[in-house]
Design an enzyme around this catalytic site. Structure first.
Site, PDB file in Angstrom:
ATOM      1  N   ARG A  18       0.834  -1.225   0.000  1.00 16.84           N
ATOM      2  CA  ARG A  18       0.000   0.000   0.000  1.00 16.84           C
ATOM      3  C   ARG A  18       0.865   1.271   0.000  1.00 16.84           C
ATOM      4  O   ARG A  18       0.534   2.268   0.636  1.00 16.84           O
ATOM      5  CB  ARG A  18      -0.939   0.055   1.208  1.00 16.84           C
ATOM      6  CG  ARG A  18      -1.768  -1.175   1.446  1.00 16.84           C
ATOM      7  CD  ARG A  18      -2.882  -1.336   0.433  1.00 16.84           C
ATOM      8  NE  ARG A  18      -3.769  -2.423   0.841  1.00 16.84           N
ATOM      9  CZ  ARG A  18      -3.638  -3.683   0.466  1.00 16.84           C
ATOM     10  NH1 ARG A  18      -2.663  -4.030  -0.367  1.00 16.84           N
ATOM     11  NH2 ARG A  18      -4.488  -4.592   0.876  1.00 16.84           N
ATOM     12  N   SER A  57     -10.121   0.886   4.357  1.00 15.74           N
ATOM     13  CA  SER A  57      -9.317   0.557   5.547  1.00 15.74           C
ATOM     14  C   SER A  57      -8.702   1.830   6.116  1.00 15.74           C
ATOM     15  O   SER A  57      -8.055   2.579   5.380  1.00 15.74           O
ATOM     16  CB  SER A  57      -8.179  -0.387   5.175  1.00 15.74           C
ATOM     17  OG  SER A  57      -8.680  -1.487   4.488  1.00 15.74           O
ATOM     18  N   GLU A  86      -3.784   4.788   7.141  1.00 14.50           N
ATOM     19  CA  GLU A  86      -3.551   4.464   5.730  1.00 14.50           C
ATOM     20  C   GLU A  86      -3.867   5.608   4.758  1.00 14.50           C
ATOM     21  O   GLU A  86      -3.088   5.883   3.856  1.00 14.50           O
ATOM     22  CB  GLU A  86      -4.346   3.210   5.359  1.00 14.50           C
ATOM     23  CG  GLU A  86      -3.908   2.646   4.033  1.00 14.50           C
ATOM     24  CD  GLU A  86      -4.933   1.709   3.428  1.00 14.50           C
ATOM     25  OE1 GLU A  86      -5.990   2.183   3.003  1.00 14.50           O
ATOM     26  OE2 GLU A  86      -4.663   0.504   3.377  1.00 14.50           O
TER      27      GLU A  86
HETATM   28  P1  NAP Z   1     -10.422 -10.057   5.495  1.00 17.44           P
HETATM   29  O1  NAP Z   1     -10.624 -11.036   4.400  1.00 17.44           O
HETATM   30  O2  NAP Z   1     -11.420  -9.955   6.594  1.00 17.44           O
HETATM   31  O3  NAP Z   1      -8.986 -10.268   6.131  1.00 17.44           O
HETATM   32  C1  NAP Z   1      -8.478  -9.419   7.161  1.00 17.44           C
HETATM   33  C2  NAP Z   1      -7.044  -9.096   6.824  1.00 17.44           C
HETATM   34  O4  NAP Z   1      -6.275 -10.278   6.848  1.00 17.44           O
HETATM   35  C3  NAP Z   1      -6.954  -8.514   5.434  1.00 17.44           C
HETATM   36  O5  NAP Z   1      -6.766  -7.139   5.557  1.00 17.44           O
HETATM   37  C4  NAP Z   1      -5.830  -9.265   4.741  1.00 17.44           C
HETATM   38  O6  NAP Z   1      -4.664  -8.502   4.517  1.00 17.44           O
HETATM   39  C5  NAP Z   1      -5.455 -10.379   5.689  1.00 17.44           C
HETATM   40  N1  NAP Z   1      -5.682 -11.673   4.994  1.00 17.44           N
HETATM   41  C6  NAP Z   1      -6.826 -12.382   4.922  1.00 17.44           C
HETATM   42  N2  NAP Z   1      -6.630 -13.528   4.241  1.00 17.44           N
HETATM   43  C7  NAP Z   1      -5.334 -13.541   3.860  1.00 17.44           C
HETATM   44  C8  NAP Z   1      -4.526 -14.450   3.123  1.00 17.44           C
HETATM   45  N3  NAP Z   1      -5.024 -15.595   2.630  1.00 17.44           N
HETATM   46  N4  NAP Z   1      -3.228 -14.120   2.901  1.00 17.44           N
HETATM   47  C9  NAP Z   1      -2.723 -12.972   3.379  1.00 17.44           C
HETATM   48  N5  NAP Z   1      -3.436 -12.064   4.081  1.00 17.44           N
HETATM   49  C10 NAP Z   1      -4.725 -12.342   4.330  1.00 17.44           C
HETATM   50  O7  NAP Z   1     -10.243  -8.594   4.853  1.00 17.44           O
HETATM   51  P2  NAP Z   1     -11.332  -7.560   4.347  1.00 17.44           P
HETATM   52  O8  NAP Z   1     -11.321  -6.406   5.245  1.00 17.44           O
HETATM   53  O9  NAP Z   1     -12.626  -8.237   4.022  1.00 17.44           O
HETATM   54  O10 NAP Z   1     -10.671  -7.097   2.986  1.00 17.44           O
HETATM   55  C11 NAP Z   1     -10.527  -7.964   1.892  1.00 17.44           C
HETATM   56  C12 NAP Z   1      -9.443  -7.461   0.993  1.00 17.44           C
HETATM   57  O11 NAP Z   1      -9.770  -6.184   0.447  1.00 17.44           O
HETATM   58  C13 NAP Z   1      -8.120  -7.274   1.706  1.00 17.44           C
HETATM   59  O12 NAP Z   1      -7.083  -7.652   0.854  1.00 17.44           O
HETATM   60  C14 NAP Z   1      -8.084  -5.802   2.014  1.00 17.44           C
HETATM   61  O13 NAP Z   1      -6.777  -5.286   2.090  1.00 17.44           O
HETATM   62  C15 NAP Z   1      -8.798  -5.224   0.815  1.00 17.44           C
HETATM   63  N6  NAP Z   1      -9.425  -3.953   1.180  1.00 17.44           N
HETATM   64  C16 NAP Z   1      -8.647  -2.839   1.147  1.00 17.44           C
HETATM   65  C17 NAP Z   1      -9.213  -1.633   1.520  1.00 17.44           C
HETATM   66  C18 NAP Z   1      -8.413  -0.369   1.523  1.00 17.44           C
HETATM   67  O14 NAP Z   1      -8.970   0.679   1.751  1.00 17.44           O
HETATM   68  N7  NAP Z   1      -7.117  -0.430   1.324  1.00 17.44           N
HETATM   69  C19 NAP Z   1     -10.546  -1.563   1.930  1.00 17.44           C
HETATM   70  C20 NAP Z   1     -11.269  -2.723   1.972  1.00 17.44           C
HETATM   71  C21 NAP Z   1     -10.695  -3.933   1.605  1.00 17.44           C
HETATM   72  P3  NAP Z   1      -4.434  -7.532   3.255  1.00 17.44           P
HETATM   73  O15 NAP Z   1      -5.163  -6.299   3.607  1.00 17.44           O
HETATM   74  O16 NAP Z   1      -2.958  -7.358   3.263  1.00 17.44           O
HETATM   75  O17 NAP Z   1      -4.958  -8.218   2.043  1.00 17.44           O
END
Ligand code: NAP
Length: 323
Positions: free
Chosen positions: A150, A220, A316
Site C-alpha cells: 500500500r 481501511s 492508511e
Molecule cells: P479479510 O478477508 O477480513 O482479512 C483481514 C485481513 O487479513 C486482510 O486485511 C488481509 O490482509 C489479511 N488476509 C486475509 N486472508 C489472507 C490471506 N489468505 N493471505 C494474506 N493475508 C490475508 O479482509 P477484508 O477487510 O474483508 O478485505 C478484503 C481485501 O480487500 C483485503 O485484501 C483488504 O486489504 C482489501 N481492502 C482494502 C481496503 C483499503 O482501503 N485499502 C478496503 C477494503 C478492503 P491484506 O489487507 O494485506 O490483504
C-alpha cells in the site's frame, strides 16, 4: 470521508497542454497544491490553503500485444472500477481481484492498491508523470515506483503528477482465489471465469463495506501491522485465535481490523464518527465531521490498541494538512 472541506483554489485538468501551463504557474508561484483523484483515500482539512488540481484526463488505449500479454494505457482520470470492467470485457486479465475499489486509475499506483492477494504494482508496466520540478514528462518503470505494501514513490515525490498508467495484462486468466472469503464461493478455478471472480468480489465488498457514494469512509483506516515472528508468539499466548499471515522468515502480518474488533469497538461512536459495525477497520462519518474530529477518534483507537497489544497502528489514507 465526506469531511467538510474547502480549498482556496481549485482547477479541473482536462488535457496535457493545460497541465504544462499549471506546472509553470506552480513553479513560478511556489503555490501549494495537491492532486485530487476520486477523493476516496484522503482526509481533507476544513480549509486548504492552496490549489487543488482535480485530474480529469480520460481515455483508454491498447498499446501493444503478443501471444500472452496486452499492454493497455489508461489516463489518470478514468474511474478505476470502470477500467477493471472494461479490461475484463476485452478478455484482458489480472485486475479482477481489484474490483470495486473506489477512486481513479491515477490514484492506483500511489497507494499501490491491493485486495484479496493482488496488488496493482504487479500489473503495472509503466507510469507516465509530469514532474513539476523540471517541468518535463517522464515515463517511470515499475522499479522506479518503489511499490510496496500500500505504498510507492508517489507518496513521497509530491512533484510527480500521474497522467497515465500502462498495464501489462494476461490474455489467459490465472485466477487468484487464496483468500478465504473468495474460496467460500469459488472452489474450482478450472470452471470459474475471471468475471465470476469479479462478481463474487463485488458481492463480498458490497456486503462488508459501506459505499462511499452514500456513507463517508476511506476504506481501511489503518495499515495491517507487520510484526516480527517473536512478537507474534508473545501475542498468540494471550490471543490464541489471532489470525497470522506469513510475510517472510522474520515477519508476519496481522489484521488491524481483528485487533479493533477484539476490543469490542465495532459500532463504537464519538461525535459523528464511528467504527463500522460490519468491518472494524473502516470508520464512517455519520454527519458533518471534520478532519480534526476524525484524527482525534483515530488517536483514541490507536491508544487502545497500543495499550492492549503494544502495537502501533499507522493511518492508511493520505492526511492533507491545512498549510
Ligand atoms: P479479510 O478477508 O477480513 O482479512 C483481514 C485481513 O487479513 C486482510 O486485511 C488481509 O490482509 C489479511 N488476509 C486475509 N486472508 C489472507 C490471506 N489468505 N493471505 C494474506 N493475508 C490475508 O479482509 P477484508 O477487510 O474483508 O478485505 C478484503 C481485501 O480487500 C483485503 O485484501 C483488504 O486489504 C482489501 N481492502 C482494502 C481496503 C483499503 O482501503 N485499502 C478496503 C477494503 C478492503 P491484506 O489487507 O494485506 O490483504
Amino acid at each position: 470521508m465526506r469531511l467538510r472541506a474547502t480549498a482556496t483554489d481549485f482547477i479541473e485538468l482536462f488535457n496535457l497542454k493545460d497541465l504544462v501551463a499549471i506546472g509553470g504557474y506552480l513553479k513560478d508561484t511556489k503555490c501549494r497544491y495537491f492532486v485530487l483523484g476520486g477523493g476516496s483515500n484522503v482526509l481533507l482539512p476544513e480549509i486548504y490553503n492552496g490549489l487543488v488540481i482535480h485530474n480529469s484526463l480520460n481515455g483508454v488505449d491498447k498499446i501493444a500485444e503478443d501471444e500472452d500479454y496486452v499492454i493497455v494505457e489508461a489516463m489518470a482520470g478514468e474511474i478505476w472500477d470502470e477500467f477493471v470492467s472494461y479490461t475484463l470485457a476485452n478478455d484482458w486479465f489480472g485486475l479482477e481481484n481489484l474490483s470495486l475499489i473506489p477512486g481513479s486509475v491515477g490514484a492506483a499506483p500511489i497507494q499501490n492498491i491491493g485486495a484479496y492477494g493482488a496488488e496493482v504494482g504487479d500489473f503495472i508496466e509503466y507510469v507516465k508523470i509530469f514532474d513539476i520540478v523540471d517541468q518535463s514528462f517522464k515515463q517511470l518503470k515499475p522499479q522506479d515506483c518503489n511499490f510496496s505494501y500500500r505504498n510507492s514513490v508517489f507518496k513521497v515525490k509530491h512533484n510527480y503528477i500521474v497522467i497515465a498508467v500502462g498495464f501489462k495484462l494476461l490474455k489467459k486468466a490465472n485466477l487468484n482465489i487464496k483468500y478465504a472469503d473468495i474460496a467460500q464461493y469459488i472452489k474450482n478455478t478450472t470452471e470459474a471465469t475471471a468475471l465470476d471472480l469479479r462478481n463474487c468480489i463485488i458481492k463480498i465488498r458490497q456486503a462488508k463495506l459501506p459505499d462511499p457514494k452514500f456513507i463517508g469512509n476511506v476504506g481501511s483506516f489503518f495499515h495491517n501491522p507487520i510484526i516480527t515472528r517473536q512478537d507474534v508468539l508473545f501475542l498468540k499466548q494471550r490471543y490464541e485465535d489471532l489470525p497470522v499471515y506469513d510475510i517472510d522468515d522474520k515477519f508476519v502480518k496481522i489484521s488491524a481490523g481483528w485487533l479493533i474488533d477484539k476490543l469490542g469497538l465495532k459500532g463504537y461512536q464519538k461525535n459523528s464518527i464511528s467504527v463500522y459495525e460490519k468491518q472494524a477497520l473502516v470508520f464512517i462519518n455519520n454527519g458533518e465531521s471534520t478532519q480534526t474530529e476524525v484524527l482525534t477518534f483515530a488517536k483514541f483507537i490507536q491508544d487502545m490498541v497500543k495499550s492492549t497489544y503494544n502495537i502501533d497502528l499507522t493511518i492508511e489514507p493520505i492526511i492533507v494538512s491545512k498549510d
